[in-house]
Write a protein that holds these residues in place. Sequence first.
Motif, mmCIF file in Angstrom:
data_model
loop_
_atom_site.group_PDB
_atom_site.id
_atom_site.type_symbol
_atom_site.label_atom_id
_atom_site.label_comp_id
_atom_site.label_asym_id
_atom_site.label_seq_id
_atom_site.Cartn_x
_atom_site.Cartn_y
_atom_site.Cartn_z
ATOM 1 N N ALA A 1 43.303 45.063 28.783
ATOM 2 C CA ALA A 1 43.357 43.729 28.185
ATOM 3 C C ALA A 1 42.687 42.732 29.104
ATOM 4 C CB ALA A 1 44.811 43.320 27.922
ATOM 5 N N ILE A 2 41.704 42.023 28.577
ATOM 6 C CA ILE A 2 41.002 40.987 29.336
ATOM 7 C C ILE A 2 41.522 39.636 28.864
ATOM 8 C CG2 ILE A 2 38.761 39.892 29.757
ATOM 9 C CD1 ILE A 2 38.969 43.562 28.803
ATOM 10 N N GLY B 1 43.217 43.453 33.310
ATOM 11 C CA GLY B 1 44.424 44.218 33.597
ATOM 12 C C GLY B 1 44.792 45.146 32.466
ATOM 13 N N GLU B 2 46.025 45.631 32.511
ATOM 14 C CA GLU B 2 46.543 46.561 31.502
ATOM 15 C C GLU B 2 47.845 46.013 30.945
ATOM 16 O OE1 GLU B 2 45.761 50.107 30.750
ATOM 17 O OE2 GLU B 2 43.824 49.909 31.736
ATOM 18 N N VAL C 1 52.443 40.826 36.274
ATOM 19 C CA VAL C 1 52.626 41.575 37.517
ATOM 20 C C VAL C 1 51.274 41.796 38.192
ATOM 21 C CG1 VAL C 1 53.494 43.726 38.528
ATOM 22 C CG2 VAL C 1 54.613 42.753 36.501
ATOM 23 N N ALA C 2 51.219 41.567 39.484
ATOM 24 C CA ALA C 2 50.011 41.846 40.267
ATOM 25 C C ALA C 2 50.032 43.308 40.694
ATOM 26 C CB ALA C 2 49.947 40.942 41.483
ATOM 27 N N VAL C 3 48.982 44.044 40.363
ATOM 28 C CA VAL C 3 48.878 45.440 40.779
ATOM 29 C C VAL C 3 48.630 45.492 42.279
ATOM 30 C CG1 VAL C 3 47.521 47.564 40.580
ATOM 31 C CG2 VAL C 3 48.068 46.226 38.531
ATOM 32 N N LYS C 4 49.482 46.237 42.984
ATOM 33 C CA LYS C 4 49.377 46.325 44.438
ATOM 34 C C LYS C 4 48.252 47.263 44.843
ATOM 35 C CE LYS C 4 52.147 47.132 48.597
ATOM 36 N NZ LYS C 4 53.475 47.501 49.136
#
Length: 295
Positions: A69-70, A101-102, A164-167
């Motif tokens: 998803a953009i 992201g997703e 959520v930020a992907v680490k």
Amino acid sequence: MNKRIYNALLLCVLVFSQVNIAANDDKNAIKTLLSTTTPHVQLANVYDANNDIAVSRYLVSEKFDGVRAIWTGNQFVTRNGNTINAPHWFVDVLPNVWLDGELWTKHQDFASLSGIVRTIKPNDDDWRKVSYRVFDMPDKVNPFNVRYQNYQRLVSNINQPHIVAVKQHQFTSNETLTAYFERTVQQGAEGVMLHLASAKHRDGRSSSLLKLKPYFDNEAMVIAHLPGKGKYQGMLGALRVKNSDGLEFTIGTGFSDAQRRIPPALGVTITYRYHGFTKHGLPRFASFLRVRTPE
């Protein structure tokens, strides 16, 4: 020609010309709008362990089996530019910046997630199961390590549980990367992503972005249903498929009983997983994964 008639004709020509110009301007504006609805997306190449890459130069994260998803700054779209209809409360917290992201619920839940995301009128209760996992904040200037800091800071300021930020992780050797990969896959992840820390964002497939998975996957079109035998008598035994390289082969595993009773229709595109290739160039141990979701 009578001067009054001549002036009237001239006025008609001028008016008609202006209408045409305005119409052409409108068409050009529409064309411009349509041309910008397809987002500029970076796609990953497959990580090849035989290639000698400096692992320490990459930032590594979990690969989520979600829906890409953009965030354009005012709406979610798929990588092909199709609108994703998320609830207002889900998107109102997002700023007017470009994010990638997703949309994701949990491990091994793609079918359920796909149904939620494809719904034209979003269901609040369903969407409360969904989070947006941000893995990039693209721009044309900053390298990925800076963009990582930017999206971490942004998500922290948003301070909402569904954003959520992907680490990202950094490893110094293939051994430590492999250990992280195996641990992540055991927890249900689809694999891991390696992003060159110094790379600027580039549209299309890029060697700066690599995906490492315990298997490969690809797509193929269903061209025939093969009948089942034994306990699958009267049901689907296997699919005969044709991939984009024109290769035809059979897929006989990976189906649920429900899918064997009502198999994917002829002509639809499916995603299958496989483990390398045979000596004849066919996918080895090909197994059905899912019907491809239109984007």
